[in-house]
Design a protein around this motif. Structure first.
Motif, PDB file in Angstrom:
ATOM      1  N   GLU A 513       1.350  -7.974 -13.657  1.00  0.00           N
ATOM      2  CA  GLU A 513       1.562  -6.546 -13.488  1.00  0.00           C
ATOM      3  C   GLU A 513       0.361  -5.861 -12.816  1.00  0.00           C
ATOM      4  O   GLU A 513       0.513  -5.095 -11.874  1.00  0.00           O
ATOM      5  CB  GLU A 513       1.768  -5.952 -14.881  1.00  0.00           C
ATOM      6  CG  GLU A 513       2.212  -4.511 -14.878  1.00  0.00           C
ATOM      7  CD  GLU A 513       3.720  -4.402 -15.013  1.00  0.00           C
ATOM      8  OE1 GLU A 513       4.334  -5.377 -15.486  1.00  0.00           O
ATOM      9  OE2 GLU A 513       4.263  -3.355 -14.628  1.00  0.00           O
ATOM     10  N   MET A 514      -0.832  -6.143 -13.330  1.00  0.00           N
ATOM     11  CA  MET A 514      -2.003  -5.438 -12.819  1.00  0.00           C
ATOM     12  C   MET A 514      -2.394  -5.937 -11.432  1.00  0.00           C
ATOM     13  O   MET A 514      -2.877  -5.171 -10.607  1.00  0.00           O
ATOM     14  CB  MET A 514      -3.170  -5.590 -13.793  1.00  0.00           C
ATOM     15  CG  MET A 514      -2.931  -4.852 -15.091  1.00  0.00           C
ATOM     16  SD  MET A 514      -4.143  -5.223 -16.333  1.00  0.00           S
ATOM     17  CE  MET A 514      -5.385  -4.026 -15.951  1.00  0.00           C
ATOM     18  N   LYS A 516      -0.231  -6.970  -9.298  1.00  0.00           N
ATOM     19  CA  LYS A 516       0.763  -6.292  -8.466  1.00  0.00           C
ATOM     20  C   LYS A 516       0.286  -4.904  -8.080  1.00  0.00           C
ATOM     21  O   LYS A 516       0.422  -4.469  -6.921  1.00  0.00           O
ATOM     22  CB  LYS A 516       2.085  -6.192  -9.249  1.00  0.00           C
ATOM     23  CG  LYS A 516       3.163  -5.390  -8.571  1.00  0.00           C
ATOM     24  CD  LYS A 516       4.083  -4.733  -9.598  1.00  0.00           C
ATOM     25  CE  LYS A 516       3.448  -3.490 -10.184  1.00  0.00           C
ATOM     26  NZ  LYS A 516       4.278  -2.794 -11.166  1.00  0.00           N
ATOM     27  N   ASP A 517      -0.309  -4.210  -9.063  1.00  0.00           N
ATOM     28  CA  ASP A 517      -0.785  -2.842  -8.819  1.00  0.00           C
ATOM     29  C   ASP A 517      -1.835  -2.792  -7.711  1.00  0.00           C
ATOM     30  O   ASP A 517      -1.896  -1.826  -6.958  1.00  0.00           O
ATOM     31  CB  ASP A 517      -1.382  -2.254 -10.108  1.00  0.00           C
ATOM     32  CG  ASP A 517      -0.293  -1.925 -11.116  1.00  0.00           C
ATOM     33  OD1 ASP A 517       0.895  -1.938 -10.721  1.00  0.00           O
ATOM     34  OD2 ASP A 517      -0.618  -1.657 -12.274  1.00  0.00           O
ATOM     35  N   THR A 518      -2.673  -3.820  -7.640  1.00  0.00           N
ATOM     36  CA  THR A 518      -3.704  -3.796  -6.605  1.00  0.00           C
ATOM     37  C   THR A 518      -3.075  -3.832  -5.221  1.00  0.00           C
ATOM     38  O   THR A 518      -3.541  -3.158  -4.307  1.00  0.00           O
ATOM     39  CB  THR A 518      -4.665  -4.982  -6.742  1.00  0.00           C
ATOM     40  OG1 THR A 518      -3.940  -6.183  -6.568  1.00  0.00           O
ATOM     41  CG2 THR A 518      -5.372  -4.979  -8.058  1.00  0.00           C
ATOM     42  N   ALA A 521      -1.681  -0.408  -4.566  1.00  0.00           N
ATOM     43  CA  ALA A 521      -2.741   0.563  -4.308  1.00  0.00           C
ATOM     44  C   ALA A 521      -3.265   0.449  -2.879  1.00  0.00           C
ATOM     45  O   ALA A 521      -3.689   1.436  -2.291  1.00  0.00           O
ATOM     46  CB  ALA A 521      -3.889   0.361  -5.302  1.00  0.00           C
TER      47      ALA A 521
ATOM     48  N   SER B  59      -0.428   5.473  -2.434  1.00  0.00           N
ATOM     49  CA  SER B  59       0.122   5.512  -3.797  1.00  0.00           C
ATOM     50  C   SER B  59      -0.864   6.199  -4.723  1.00  0.00           C
ATOM     51  O   SER B  59      -1.587   5.554  -5.471  1.00  0.00           O
ATOM     52  CB  SER B  59       0.430   4.114  -4.281  1.00  0.00           C
ATOM     53  OG  SER B  59      -0.628   3.256  -3.974  1.00  0.00           O
ATOM     54  N   LEU B  62      -0.529   5.630  -8.703  1.00  0.00           N
ATOM     55  CA  LEU B  62      -1.031   4.359  -9.211  1.00  0.00           C
ATOM     56  C   LEU B  62      -2.549   4.324  -9.179  1.00  0.00           C
ATOM     57  O   LEU B  62      -3.187   3.871 -10.126  1.00  0.00           O
ATOM     58  CB  LEU B  62      -0.465   3.223  -8.364  1.00  0.00           C
ATOM     59  CG  LEU B  62      -0.713   1.858  -8.960  1.00  0.00           C
ATOM     60  CD1 LEU B  62       0.545   1.050  -8.938  1.00  0.00           C
ATOM     61  CD2 LEU B  62      -1.818   1.160  -8.250  1.00  0.00           C
ATOM     62  N   GLU B  66      -4.841   3.751 -12.479  1.00  0.00           N
ATOM     63  CA  GLU B  66      -5.843   2.701 -12.628  1.00  0.00           C
ATOM     64  C   GLU B  66      -7.238   3.307 -12.784  1.00  0.00           C
ATOM     65  O   GLU B  66      -8.070   2.787 -13.518  1.00  0.00           O
ATOM     66  CB  GLU B  66      -5.836   1.766 -11.414  1.00  0.00           C
ATOM     67  CG  GLU B  66      -4.506   1.067 -11.168  1.00  0.00           C
ATOM     68  CD  GLU B  66      -4.191   0.007 -12.213  1.00  0.00           C
ATOM     69  OE1 GLU B  66      -5.080  -0.310 -13.021  1.00  0.00           O
ATOM     70  OE2 GLU B  66      -3.052  -0.475 -12.231  1.00  0.00           O
TER      71      GLU B  66
END
Lengths: 601, 382
Positions: A513-514, A516-518, A521, B59, B62, B66
C-alpha cells in the motif's frame, strides 16, 4: 500470637513466632528437618508460613551468624583438596537454600566486606545476580542491563561445536564452526561450564574505526584474506527425509528409482544421481530441483475397474527433490524405521558456508552487525607493527549503547594475546582496566590500546590512532545463503492469480500500500499500472448485459454472453484478475454487478 | 490611499489574481508609483503566482496524507501525550491530532483561552477576580449543612460565610439564584443560613427532600460548563485558561477580547462562529500540536485537510461516517472499512462507479487519473 500455615493450609497458632521460626531454621540446619523446608514470618499479618511443597525456586546462600560467615578458610581448603563437596556444606548448615518467601526475612550481604551484625546471609558469589548465559558476558558490570541481555541472547545463536557426535546426528539446521576457539577473555562460568570444550566463536583482531562507510549502521568489515584462511568458516547440515507410507488396502510407498511408466515420471537425467536403491550416492553435488530420494506411491483413487487393470502404470511418482534455493553435498545417508514401523530414509546435506556480505557477526556485548564488505588484506589499514585487523567495527555503535565492556574486552583480549594468558572478566570480580593498561604498557604497547595505523590502499599514516585489540567474536546462524530470495516471474496463487508469498514458494516481494503511494505521489500512473500487471487478465464483456462472457471453443472460439448468448457484442477488456474475482463473488451474492463499457478514445 | 489610477490597474487583474494577493500588492506599492511600473509589477506578480501553483494532476491529497502521516508515526513513539500547564492537563500529541481529524464530539480536555481587553489584562488581581467570576459555582459549594426538620416541615441550610464573602455574594444572591426551583416554598434568610418552609398546607416530607436535591446543583455564579479556571501570564499580558468550554457566553462578556479568545472544541467553534472559523480552528489546533512536538510539516497540508473537513459547510471528520462516506466511488468507499455495507447499499441503489479517482483504478488495474495517467489522446476517428 501468630497463625501457622503449612503449605498454605491453616494448622494452628503459636505463642512466640520468633522463637518458633528460629527453631525450625535450627532444625533444618542441624539436619533434623528436611532441607527443603522454608519458613516465613509475616510480622504484619501475624502469620508464620511454612513451605515444603514443590515448585518454589530456591537459591543457595552462605549463612552468617553474629556478623561472621560460617564458611571458613578451612572449608575452602577442604573443598579445593576434594575432601568435602558442596553438598557437605549444605548438610553442615553452612549453606542453605532460601525460597522467595524466606528471603523476605533475610538480610543478604553481597560480599564479606559488607557484613554487619544484622546480616543473616551472604551471597555465594557476587555474580549470582545473573544467570548462566549472562555470566558468559565478560565485564558484564560495565554495560547497561538490556545490552547484557541482548549479549547473552546473541550467544545462543552463535555457531560453534554444539555436540561432539554431530557427524552421526540428523539435526535440522545444524551448524558447525570450523576451528572454534576458547575465548581469551573469559569468566569463571566459562571454566565451570567447560566452555573450552564446546566453544562457539573465534578470537579476532578487531579495529574500532571506519572504512569508507562499509560498516555504517552496525556493519562490520571482514578481512577477505582472513576469511580465505578459514576465519569464521562453518558447515551447514540439513537433512532430507522420506518415508514409505502405508495406505489402506495393504498398499505402500516404495523407495526406488521410479520406472519409466510411472505417472509423473521426470526424465532419466533427473534420476541420474540415484543409486540402485533409489538413494542419492554419497558426496553427490546437489542443487535445487535435484532428486535426492526416488519414491513411488500407489494410485490415489483405486476404482473398481482399476483392480482388473494389471498394469503398474497407475503408480505415482513422489520423489523428494531439493526445494527452491537449497543446495549442498549428500553427506550421510541413514536407512531406518520410524515409530510406526515404516521404512524411513534420511539424507543429510552438507554445505560449506564461507562468510559473505550479509552474514551476521557479534561480540558478546550485544553489538551485532552484518558484514558490509570483505576487503583483501593489502587494502585494509595495518598497524606499525604490521598487524592487520580481521574485523573492523564501527565506533558509532558504542556511544549510544554505552557498552563499555566491549571496549574493555578489546583491551583485555590484547593483553591476553600478547601476554599469552587468559584474562578474567567475571561479573563484579574481573581484572581491573587499570591493571590491564599497565600490563599492556609493560608489553611494549601504548597503555590506552591505540596504535598508529596506515591505510592499506595509499600507505598513508592515518590521522587518528586506532583502538585495536583482540576480541572474541561470534558468527550468528542468520546467514544470507538461507534467506536470499528474488524473482522476476514465478509461481502464482490458484485463487487470485497473484504471485505467491514467501521464500519457500519462490514468492514475490510485495509492492504494498505505502509503496503504491510513492508511485502515485510522483504521478507515475502508467508505471504503477505496469507494476500491478502481475494478475492482469483479458476478459470478454457483454455490452448489453455488462457481464463477463467466455469463449466457446466448440463454436470456433466465439465469445459468448452469459445472458444473450451469441446475440450480443462482446468487447475484450483488460482488468486485474482480483477484480474479476470480486465481481464473481458479488454476483454469487445475487448482486448484479454490471460493467458499462465506454470507448477509451 | 492609493491613487485611483493604481487601483484601477490592480482591479484589472480581478480574474487572474485572488483578492488577498491583490490587496497585499496594493498595500506594498508606494503611492507615487508610475503607471507603467505598476503594470509591470502586477504582471510579474501574476507570473510568480502562476509559477507557485500546483500542477494539474499532482496528487496533493496523498502527498498531504503522507506528509502528516510519516511524522505522525514518530509522534506515537516518543512523546508524552499530556503536557502539564500548571495544574491543568492538556491532551497533545497523537491523541489530540486524532481528536481533531476525527472531529470527535466529546474532547478529553476541553479548554478555552480567554484573552482580555486592554485595561483588564495588565493586572493579576483583576484577572483573578474575573477568573473567579466566570467559574461555574454551584449552590452546594457554599453549604455547610442541610438540616431537615420533620416536625416543622422545614429545611434549614447553613452556609459557609467566609466562602460567600470571598465570592462577593450574600444570602440574597443565593436565594435569587434558586428562586425558580423553590416554587411553593417560602424562603427566609438570616445571617449565614436560609430557611425553607412549605407554603400553605403541610405537604409530604419527600417534597422538601426533592427541593434539597434540586437546589444543590443550581448554578449560583459564573458560566455553565466552566469547571476550572487558571489565570496565567502569556507574554506581556494575563489571560485565563479554562477547563470546560462555553464560548458563546464568554464572548458576550464585555471584558473579553472577542478576536483572540478561542476554544479547542471545534464543534463549539462551528456552532458559535461558523464554518470559516472552524477551518481556521482546525488548522491552528493541529499546528499547535505539531509545533509542540518539534515536527516540521507545511501548514498547507493541514489547510488541505481542514478544507476537506469543512467543504460541505459543516464539520466532517476523516472517518468512515464523515469525509469517507462522501466519496463518489463505491469501490473507494468499500476499500476503506466496512466494505460489505457499501457494496450492499450500492447494489440496492444501483450506484454507478465512474472510476474517476485513484483507489478504484488501482483495484481494476487501470491507469490512475493522475500525473502521466491524466492526459488523454485526442484523435480523429475516420
Amino acid at each position: 500470637m501468630a497463625d501457622v500455615y503449612i503449605n498454605a493450609k491453616f494448622v494452628g497458632t503459636i505463642d512466640d513466632p520468633t522463637v518458633f521460626v528460629s527453631e525450625i531454621k535450627d532444625h533444618r540446619r542441624k539436619g533434623t528437618f528436611p532441607l527443603e523446608v522454608n519458613v516465613y514470618h509475616d510480622t504484619v499479618a501475624q502469620e508464620v508460613r511454612i513451605f515444603s511443597d514443590e515448585g518454589r525456586s530456591r537459591r543457595p546462600l552462605i549463612i552468617i551468624r553474629e556478623g561472621k560467615s560460617l564458611l571458613t578458610a578451612k572449608h575452602c581448603e577442604q573443598l579445593k583438596d576434594g575432601e568435602i563437596t558442596w553438598f557437605d556444606l549444605v548438610r553442615q548448615g553452612v549453606i542453605e537454600y532460601l525460597d522467595a518467601a524466606e528471603e523476605e526475612n533475610a538480610l543478604v550481604a553481597w560480599d564479606e566486606d559488607n557484613i554487619t551484625t544484622d546480616h543473616t546471609h551472604m551471597e555465594v558469589t557476587k555474580g549470582s545476580i545473573s544467570g548462566v548465559t549472562a555470566s558468559l558476558v565478560p565485564f558484564g558490570n560495565f554495560m547497561p542491563s538490556q545490552r547484557l541481555i541482548i549479549g547473552s541472547k546473541n550467544q545462543k545463536q552463535a555457531l560453534g561445536f554444539y555436540a561432539a557426535n554431530y557427524s552421526l546426528r540428523m539435526d535440522m539446521d545444524a551448524n558447525i564452526l570450523h576451528y572454534s576457539q576458547a575465548p581469551l577473555v573469559r569468566t569463571k562460568v566459562h571454566d565451570v561450564s567447560g566452555y573450552g570444550d564446546h566453544p562457539s566463536g573465534q578470537n579476532m583482531v578487531v579495529a574500532v574505526m571506519c572504512y569508507d562507510g562499509y560498516n555504517m549502521e552496525d556493519g562490520v568489515i571482514l578481512n577477505k584474506s582472513s576469511v580465505e584462511r578459514g576465519l569464521a568458516r562453518s558447515t551447514y547440515y540439513k537433512p532430507v527425509s522420506a518415508e514409505e507410507l502405508r495406505y489402506s488396502g495393504g498398499l505402500i510407498d516404495e523407495i526406488s528409482v521410479p520406472d519409466k511408466d510411472v505417472k509423473g515420471y521426470r526424465s532419466e537425467k533427473d534420476y541420474s544421481l540415484l543409486e540402485g536403491d533409489g538413494l542419492v550416492y554419497p558426496e553427490a553435488k546437489l542443487s535445487e530441483g535435484d532428486v535426492v530420494i526416488g519414491r513411488t506411491s500407489p494410485p490415489r483413487f483405486l476404482s473398481s475397474m482399476d483392480e482388473y487393470n494389471l498394469s503398474a502404470a497407475t503408480r505415482r511418482e513422489s520423489s523428494i527433490s531439493l526445494k527452491h534455493g537449497d543446495r549442498g553435498v549428500a553427506d550421510f545417508v541413514v536407512v531406518t524405521e520410524n515409530e510406526e514401523g515404516n521404512r524411513l530414509v534420511q539424507v543429510r546435506l552438507r554445505e560449506e558456508r564461507i562468510p559473505e556480505i550479509g552474514d551476521k557477526f557479534t561480540s558478546r556485548h550485544g553489538q551485532k552487525g552484518v558484514t558490509g564488505v570483505l576487503v583483501p588484506q593489502q587494502d585494509i589499514p595495518f598497524s606499525v607493527s604490521g598487524i592487520v585487523p580481521d574485523l573492523i567495527f564501527t565506533p558509532h555503535g558504542i556511544s549510544s549503547r554505552m557498552t563499555v565492556s566491549h571496549l574493555i574486552e578489546l583491551l583485555g583480549g590484547k593483553v591476553g594475546a600478547l601476554g599469552g594468558r587468559y584474562v578474567d572478566g567475571t561479573l563484579f570480580e574481573s581484572e581491573t582496566e587499570e591493571d590491564l593498561r599497565t600490563e599492556l604498557q609493560k608489553l611494549g604497547f601504548r597503555e590506552d590500546g591505540t596504535e598508529v595505523f596506515h591505510d592499506g590502499r595509499t600507505g598513508r599514516q592515518m590521522l587518528a590512532r586506532i583502538y585495536v585489540g583482540s576480541m572474541y567474536y561470534l558468527r550468528l546462524r542468520h546467514m544470507v545463503a538461507n534467506k536470499i530470495q528474488a524473482r522476476a516471474r514465478g509461481p502464482i496463487q490458484l485463487l487470485t492469480r497473484q504471485p505467491t508469498e514467501g521464500k519457500a514458494k519462490e514468492g514475490g516481494l510485495r509492492l504494498g500500500e505505502m509503496e503504491k503511494d510513492t508511485l502515485i505521489a510522483h504521478g507515475a500512473s502508467l508505471l504503477l499500472k505496469e507494476r500491478f500487471d502481475a494478475d492482469k487478465v483479458v476478459v470478454p464483456v457483454c455490452e448489453k448485459s455488462g457481464l463477463m462472457g467466455f469463449y466457446d471453443f466448440r463454436r470456433n472460439g466465439k465469445a459468448i454472453s452469459p445472458m444473450f448468448g451469441e446475440n450480443s457484442d462482446l468487447s475484450n477488456i483488460e482488468i486485474s484478475y482480483a477484480f474479476k474475482l470480486m465481481l464473481d463473488e458479488v454476483r454469487s451474492l445475487g448482486i448484479y454487478a454490471k460493467l458499462v463499457l465506454n470507448n477509451k478514445y | 490611499m492609493k491613487s485611483d489610477e493604481t487601483q484601477k490597474i490592480i482591479a484589472g487583474y480581478k480574474n487572474v489574481l485572488p483578492i488577498s494577493v491583490r490587496d497585499e500588492v496594493e498595500r506594498s506599492l508606494p503611492s507615487t508609483i508610475s503607471k507603467s511600473n505598476a503594470t509591470q509589477i502586477m504582471d510579474e506578480t501574476v507570473a510568480a503566482y502562476n509559477a507557485a501553483r500546483i500542477n494539474a494532476g499532482e496528487s496533493v491529497g496523498l502527498v498531504s496524507a503522507e506528509s502528516i502521516g510519516e511524522p505522525g508515526t514518530q509522534m506515537t513513539l516518543n512523546t508524552f501525550h499530556f503536557a502539564g500547564v500548571a495544574e491543568m492537563n492538556i491532551t497533545t500529541g497523537l491523541p489530540r491530532i486524532i481528536e481533531i481529524f476525527d472531529a470527535q464530539k466529546t474532547l478529553k480536555t476541553p479548554i478555552m483561552e480567554v484573552f482580555m481587553n486592554k485595561p483588564h489584562n495588565t493586572n493579576m488581581d483583576t484577572i483573578k477576580k474575573f477568573a473567579a467570576s466566570i467559574k461555574e459555582t454551584l449552590f452546594d459549594e457554599f453549604v455547610v449543612e442541610f438540616s431537615l426538620n420533620i416536625f416543622e416541615q422545614t429545611l434549614k441550610v447553613t452556609l459557609h460565610k467566609d466562602l460567600l464573602e470571598e465570592h462577593d455574594l450574600t444570602e440574597k444572591d443565593l436565594i435569587k439564584a434558586i428562586k425558580t426551583k423553590a416554587k411553593g416554598f417560602s424562603v427566609e434568610s438570616s445571617e449565614g443560613s436560609i430557611l425553607f418552609t412549605q407554603k400553605g398546607k403541610a405537604g409530604e416530607i419527600k417534597e422538601l427532600y426533592n427541593l434539597k436535591e434540586k437546589i444543590r446543583v443550581v448554578k449560583v455564579k459564573g458560566l455553565k460548563g466552566i469547571k476550572q479556571v487558571l489565570p496565567v501570564k502569556r507574554d506581556e499580558e494575563y489571560i485565563v485558561l479554562t477547563s470546560g468550554t462555553n464560548l458563546k457566553d464568554i464572548l458576550d462578556l464585555p471584558e473579553v477580547d472577542v478576536a483572540r479568545t478561542t476554544s479547542n472544541d471545534i464543534h463549539e467553534v462551528y456552532k458559535v462562529l461558523g464554518v470559516e472559523a472552524v477551518r481556521q480552528a482546525i488548522i491552528n489546533e493541529v499546528y499547535k500540536v505539531i509545533e509542540a512536538q518539534g515536527l516540521n510539516i507545511d501548514v498547507r497540508h493541514i489547510m488541505l485537510v481542514a478544507d476537506l473537513m469543512t467543504t460541505n459547510g459543516n464539520v466532517k471528520g476523516i472517518t468512515r461516517y464523515g469525509v469517507v462516506s462522501e466519496k463518489a466511488s463505491v469501490l473507494a468507499r468499500a476499500s476503506f472499512e466496512t466494505p460489505i455495507k457499501h457494496l450492499i447499499n450500492a447494489a440496492l441503489e444501483g450506484e454507478i462507479d465512474n472510476l474517476t479517482s485513484v483507489v478504484e483504478n488501482v483495484m481494476i488495474n487501470q491507469p490512475v487519473p493522475l500525473g502521466t495517467g491524466l492526459p488523454g489522446l485526442v484523435t480523429k476517428m475516420k
